[in-house]
Design a protein around this motif. Structure first.
Motif, PDB file in Angstrom:
ATOM      1  N   ARG A  28       0.864  -1.178   0.000  1.00 33.03           N
ATOM      2  CA  ARG A  28       0.000   0.000   0.000  1.00 33.03           C
ATOM      3  C   ARG A  28       0.901   1.227   0.000  1.00 33.03           C
ATOM      4  NH1 ARG A  28      -5.329   1.730   3.397  1.00 33.03           N
ATOM      5  NH2 ARG A  28      -5.514   3.777   2.433  1.00 33.03           N
ATOM      6  N   VAL A  29       0.658   2.105  -0.964  1.00 34.93           N
ATOM      7  CA  VAL A  29       1.433   3.331  -1.087  1.00 34.93           C
ATOM      8  C   VAL A  29       0.689   4.436  -0.350  1.00 34.93           C
ATOM      9  CG1 VAL A  29       2.463   4.998  -2.669  1.00 34.93           C
ATOM     10  CG2 VAL A  29       2.322   2.572  -3.321  1.00 34.93           C
ATOM     11  N   VAL A  30       1.412   5.128   0.521  1.00 35.70           N
ATOM     12  CA  VAL A  30       0.840   6.207   1.324  1.00 35.70           C
ATOM     13  C   VAL A  30       1.361   7.532   0.778  1.00 35.70           C
ATOM     14  CG1 VAL A  30       0.635   7.172   3.645  1.00 35.70           C
ATOM     15  CG2 VAL A  30       0.900   4.702   3.348  1.00 35.70           C
ATOM     16  N   PRO A  31       0.453   8.418   0.347  1.00 36.43           N
ATOM     17  CA  PRO A  31       0.911   9.717  -0.157  1.00 36.43           C
ATOM     18  C   PRO A  31       1.289  10.647   0.988  1.00 36.43           C
ATOM     19  CG  PRO A  31      -1.468   9.631  -0.200  1.00 36.43           C
ATOM     20  CD  PRO A  31      -0.998   8.270   0.258  1.00 36.43           C
ATOM     21  N   ARG A  32       2.042  11.650   0.658  1.00 36.46           N
ATOM     22  CA  ARG A  32       2.336  12.696   1.632  1.00 36.46           C
ATOM     23  C   ARG A  32       1.144  13.650   1.672  1.00 36.46           C
ATOM     24  NH1 ARG A  32       6.852  10.602   0.780  1.00 36.46           N
ATOM     25  NH2 ARG A  32       8.967  11.170   0.786  1.00 36.46           N
ATOM     26  N   TYR A  33       1.000  14.372   2.763  1.00 32.00           N
ATOM     27  CA  TYR A  33      -0.087  15.335   2.872  1.00 32.00           C
ATOM     28  C   TYR A  33       0.172  16.477   1.891  1.00 32.00           C
ATOM     29  CZ  TYR A  33      -3.648  18.347   4.793  1.00 32.00           C
ATOM     30  OH  TYR A  33      -4.754  19.131   4.933  1.00 32.00           O
ATOM     31  N   PRO A  34      -0.811  16.821   1.061  1.00 24.96           N
ATOM     32  CA  PRO A  34      -0.585  17.886   0.074  1.00 24.96           C
ATOM     33  C   PRO A  34      -0.462  19.253   0.746  1.00 24.96           C
ATOM     34  CG  PRO A  34      -2.866  17.157   0.005  1.00 24.96           C
ATOM     35  CD  PRO A  34      -2.148  16.255   0.974  1.00 24.96           C
ATOM     36  N   LYS A  71       5.944   5.253   1.353  1.00 24.81           N
ATOM     37  CA  LYS A  71       5.483   6.637   1.347  1.00 24.81           C
ATOM     38  C   LYS A  71       5.949   7.302   0.057  1.00 24.81           C
ATOM     39  CE  LYS A  71       4.960  10.144   4.756  1.00 24.81           C
ATOM     40  NZ  LYS A  71       5.424  10.692   6.014  1.00 24.81           N
ATOM     41  N   SER A  72       4.988   7.743  -0.768  1.00 29.03           N
ATOM     42  CA  SER A  72       5.333   8.381  -2.036  1.00 29.03           C
ATOM     43  C   SER A  72       4.118   9.098  -2.609  1.00 29.03           C
ATOM     44  CB  SER A  72       5.826   7.339  -3.039  1.00 29.03           C
ATOM     45  OG  SER A  72       6.090   7.950  -4.286  1.00 29.03           O
ATOM     46  N   ASP A  73       4.371  10.210  -3.271  1.00 27.47           N
ATOM     47  CA  ASP A  73       3.305  10.912  -3.988  1.00 27.47           C
ATOM     48  C   ASP A  73       3.112  10.327  -5.377  1.00 27.47           C
ATOM     49  OD1 ASP A  73       2.756  12.684  -1.920  1.00 27.47           O
ATOM     50  OD2 ASP A  73       4.348  14.046  -2.549  1.00 27.47           O
ATOM     51  N   LEU A  74       4.075   9.575  -5.844  1.00 32.97           N
ATOM     52  CA  LEU A  74       4.028   8.991  -7.177  1.00 32.97           C
ATOM     53  C   LEU A  74       3.658   7.513  -7.038  1.00 32.97           C
ATOM     54  CD1 LEU A  74       7.299  10.675  -8.446  1.00 32.97           C
ATOM     55  CD2 LEU A  74       4.942  11.460  -8.797  1.00 32.97           C
ATOM     56  N   ILE A  75       2.353   7.269  -6.998  1.00 33.03           N
ATOM     57  CA  ILE A  75       1.825   5.932  -6.687  1.00 33.03           C
ATOM     58  C   ILE A  75       2.313   4.881  -7.682  1.00 33.03           C
ATOM     59  CG2 ILE A  75      -0.273   4.583  -6.267  1.00 33.03           C
ATOM     60  CD1 ILE A  75       0.050   6.959  -4.307  1.00 33.03           C
ATOM     61  N   ALA A  76       2.103   5.126  -8.957  1.00 35.75           N
ATOM     62  CA  ALA A  76       2.471   4.136  -9.975  1.00 35.75           C
ATOM     63  C   ALA A  76       3.966   3.841  -9.943  1.00 35.75           C
ATOM     64  CB  ALA A  76       2.047   4.618 -11.360  1.00 35.75           C
ATOM     65  N   GLU A  77       4.770   4.888  -9.821  1.00 36.48           N
ATOM     66  CA  GLU A  77       6.210   4.707  -9.787  1.00 36.48           C
ATOM     67  C   GLU A  77       6.632   3.911  -8.548  1.00 36.48           C
ATOM     68  OE1 GLU A  77       4.653   7.426 -10.598  1.00 36.48           O
ATOM     69  OE2 GLU A  77       5.584   8.322 -12.359  1.00 36.48           O
ATOM     70  N   ALA A  78       5.957   4.141  -7.440  1.00 38.75           N
ATOM     71  CA  ALA A  78       6.261   3.399  -6.204  1.00 38.75           C
ATOM     72  C   ALA A  78       5.912   1.925  -6.354  1.00 38.75           C
ATOM     73  CB  ALA A  78       5.518   4.013  -5.021  1.00 38.75           C
ATOM     74  N   ILE A  79       4.811   1.629  -7.029  1.00 39.68           N
ATOM     75  CA  ILE A  79       4.405   0.238  -7.262  1.00 39.68           C
ATOM     76  C   ILE A  79       5.442  -0.467  -8.142  1.00 39.68           C
ATOM     77  CG2 ILE A  79       2.685  -1.247  -8.385  1.00 39.68           C
ATOM     78  CD1 ILE A  79       0.570   0.888  -7.489  1.00 39.68           C
ATOM     79  N   ILE A  80       5.829   0.191  -9.223  1.00 41.46           N
ATOM     80  CA  ILE A  80       6.808  -0.389 -10.142  1.00 41.46           C
ATOM     81  C   ILE A  80       8.150  -0.605  -9.440  1.00 41.46           C
ATOM     82  CG2 ILE A  80       8.143   0.047 -12.256  1.00 41.46           C
ATOM     83  CD1 ILE A  80       5.576   1.566 -13.272  1.00 41.46           C
TER      84      ILE A  80
END
Length: 147
Positions: free
Chosen positions: A37-43, A93-102
């Motif tokens: 599970r990728v968790v984004p940073r707070y915008p 932890k990443s704002d770039l979900i797809a890139e984090a998955i890859i």
């Protein structure tokens, strides 16, 4: 056939169906499962009218998101262990979900990525894009998309 399968989840109902398929596939093939599970940073907002939160409040929100993410992947682990499937729960932890998955699939040497399609259509899809579409477009690892 598969040695290690990465399943990306966001805890949604559709994502849970993808998790069920990934667990079943891992069980059939004897593969290990990596539950991600990728968790984004707070915008942070800098627009006029935006409300800026104190750093302590942002940390508290991000900690809550991380705790929820850990609960999600640990729930996947519990479900998979009931079928004797070995699972590695993982939060990133990443704002770039797809890139984090890859990147996670590559780092953990996964042979397959399993994820749900959230089915955006029309203008919403054009404007917002799709994390699933980004993974499909940029991943060198095969991707199984469930609707």
């Amino acid at each position: 056939m598969y040695q290690r399968i990465l399943v990306a989840t966001d805890g949604s109902e559709l994502s849970d169906r993808a998790v069920d398929h990934a667990i079943a596939l891992a069980d059939l093939t004897g593969a290990e499962l990596v539950a991600l599970r990728v968790v984004p940073r707070y915008p942070q907002t800098y627009f006029e009218g935006g409300v800026a939160l104190a750093a302590a409040e942002v940390r508290q929100i991000e900690k809550q998101w991380e705790d929820e993410a850990r609960q999600t992947v640990n729930a996947v682990k519990t479900r998979a262990q009931a079928r004797q499937v070995k699972v590695k729960p993982l939060t990133v932890k990443s704002d770039l979900i797809a890139e984090a998955i890859i990147a996670a699939a590559k780092r953990h040497k996964c042979d397959l990525i399993v994820m749900a399609s959230h089915g955006r259509r029309g203008l919403k899809r054009l404007l917002l894009g799709s994390e699933t579409q980004q993974v499909l477009t940029h991943s060198h690892t095969p991707v199984l998309v469930l609707r």
